[in-house]
Design a protein around this motif. Sequence first.
Motif, PDB file in Angstrom:
ATOM      1  N   GLU A 153      -3.136  65.500 -26.256  1.00 31.53           N
ATOM      2  CA  GLU A 153      -3.332  65.832 -24.847  1.00 31.53           C
ATOM      3  C   GLU A 153      -2.014  66.298 -24.221  1.00 31.53           C
ATOM      4  OE1 GLU A 153      -6.167  64.117 -21.397  1.00 31.53           O
ATOM      5  OE2 GLU A 153      -4.836  62.640 -22.341  1.00 31.53           O
ATOM      6  N   ARG A 154      -0.913  65.692 -24.632  1.00 36.21           N
ATOM      7  CA  ARG A 154       0.384  66.071 -24.084  1.00 36.21           C
ATOM      8  C   ARG A 154       0.857  67.414 -24.621  1.00 36.21           C
ATOM      9  NH1 ARG A 154       5.707  62.154 -23.641  1.00 36.21           N
ATOM     10  NH2 ARG A 154       7.050  63.669 -22.563  1.00 36.21           N
ATOM     11  N   VAL A 155       0.684  67.650 -25.912  1.00 34.90           N
ATOM     12  CA  VAL A 155       1.235  68.857 -26.551  1.00 34.90           C
ATOM     13  C   VAL A 155       0.278  70.040 -26.479  1.00 34.90           C
ATOM     14  CG1 VAL A 155       2.042  69.822 -28.749  1.00 34.90           C
ATOM     15  CG2 VAL A 155       2.685  67.488 -28.097  1.00 34.90           C
ATOM     16  N   LEU A 156      -1.030  69.773 -26.662  1.00 39.65           N
ATOM     17  CA  LEU A 156      -2.011  70.853 -26.757  1.00 39.65           C
ATOM     18  C   LEU A 156      -2.935  70.941 -25.550  1.00 39.65           C
ATOM     19  CD1 LEU A 156      -3.038  70.383 -30.514  1.00 39.65           C
ATOM     20  CD2 LEU A 156      -1.277  71.917 -29.581  1.00 39.65           C
ATOM     21  N   GLY A 157      -2.894  69.938 -24.684  1.00 42.54           N
ATOM     22  CA  GLY A 157      -3.707  69.979 -23.475  1.00 42.54           C
ATOM     23  C   GLY A 157      -5.116  69.472 -23.648  1.00 42.54           C
ATOM     24  N   LEU A 158      -5.494  69.044 -24.856  1.00 48.58           N
ATOM     25  CA  LEU A 158      -6.821  68.501 -25.133  1.00 48.58           C
ATOM     26  C   LEU A 158      -6.702  67.359 -26.133  1.00 48.58           C
ATOM     27  CD1 LEU A 158      -9.026  71.714 -25.529  1.00 48.58           C
ATOM     28  CD2 LEU A 158      -9.336  69.951 -23.801  1.00 48.58           C
ATOM     29  N   LYS A 159      -7.588  66.393 -26.031  1.00 51.73           N
ATOM     30  CA  LYS A 159      -7.602  65.295 -26.991  1.00 51.73           C
ATOM     31  C   LYS A 159      -8.261  65.751 -28.290  1.00 51.73           C
ATOM     32  CE  LYS A 159      -7.741  61.393 -23.771  1.00 51.73           C
ATOM     33  NZ  LYS A 159      -8.519  60.219 -23.319  1.00 51.73           N
ATOM     34  N   TRP A 160      -7.604  65.446 -29.406  1.00 52.70           N
ATOM     35  CA  TRP A 160      -8.163  65.730 -30.732  1.00 52.70           C
ATOM     36  C   TRP A 160      -8.378  64.422 -31.473  1.00 52.70           C
ATOM     37  CZ3 TRP A 160      -9.786  70.305 -32.841  1.00 52.70           C
ATOM     38  CH2 TRP A 160      -9.459  71.479 -32.142  1.00 52.70           C
ATOM     39  N   HIS A 161      -9.405  64.425 -32.321  1.00 56.69           N
ATOM     40  CA  HIS A 161      -9.746  63.261 -33.125  1.00 56.69           C
ATOM     41  C   HIS A 161      -9.108  63.419 -34.504  1.00 56.69           C
ATOM     42  CE1 HIS A 161     -12.317  60.573 -35.548  1.00 56.69           C
ATOM     43  NE2 HIS A 161     -12.464  59.891 -34.423  1.00 56.69           N
TER      44      HIS A 161
END
Length: 208
Positions: free
Chosen positions: A150-158
């Motif tokens: 979320e911090r680096v890419l702007g979205l949460k990844w699993h």
Amino acid sequence: MPDRPRHLAPTEPPFIETRTVHDRVANDAARGRKHLTRDEVHRLMRGAIRHNRHGRRDALMLCLAFEHGLRVSELVGLRWSAVDLMTHELRVTRAKGSLDGTHPLQGDTVRALKRYQRESGRATGLVFVNERGAPVSADGFRRLLHRLSERVLGLKWHPHALRHACGVHLINQGVDLRTVQLYLGHANIQSTVAYTALTGRQFERLSF
């Protein structure tokens, strides 16, 4: 009023798991895909080193999950006995009925493992532990990736997006499906074929 007997206590619905699955579906829809790209993985690794308290450990976890298509349970359960820094090999013990295998380790990854081993002072037991020597849990790694992505890419990844990233990357490199199947430990090649739908490479030679 007396306490309700334990065996008659109402059971709670699995709110955490339901929410996790719901969030994954929602996030997949927002991203338009289920896999990270190689560039995104490398951005996450750099971000981990820059922002996280245990940045080099976290970057190494991301690296191994991507390069070897590890599920989160396989990643946090990795032991030093499976890592051969002399022959540059990783013995992968798969979960969920998948096939075990032995993978070559990349040169940069070997150097990162050696550095991490020196700094942690550990060459036995689990590879990934915290400062108290306790294992990094699967939930702990999920939370780590959620915050970092979320911090680096702007979205949460699993975490499973790292395994998908491995399969898509190999197919994009032109690796044949049988090799990808063996590398990811798929018992059924249909699980591997599903990755071709994510790449578009099967259509590259078509002309109109």
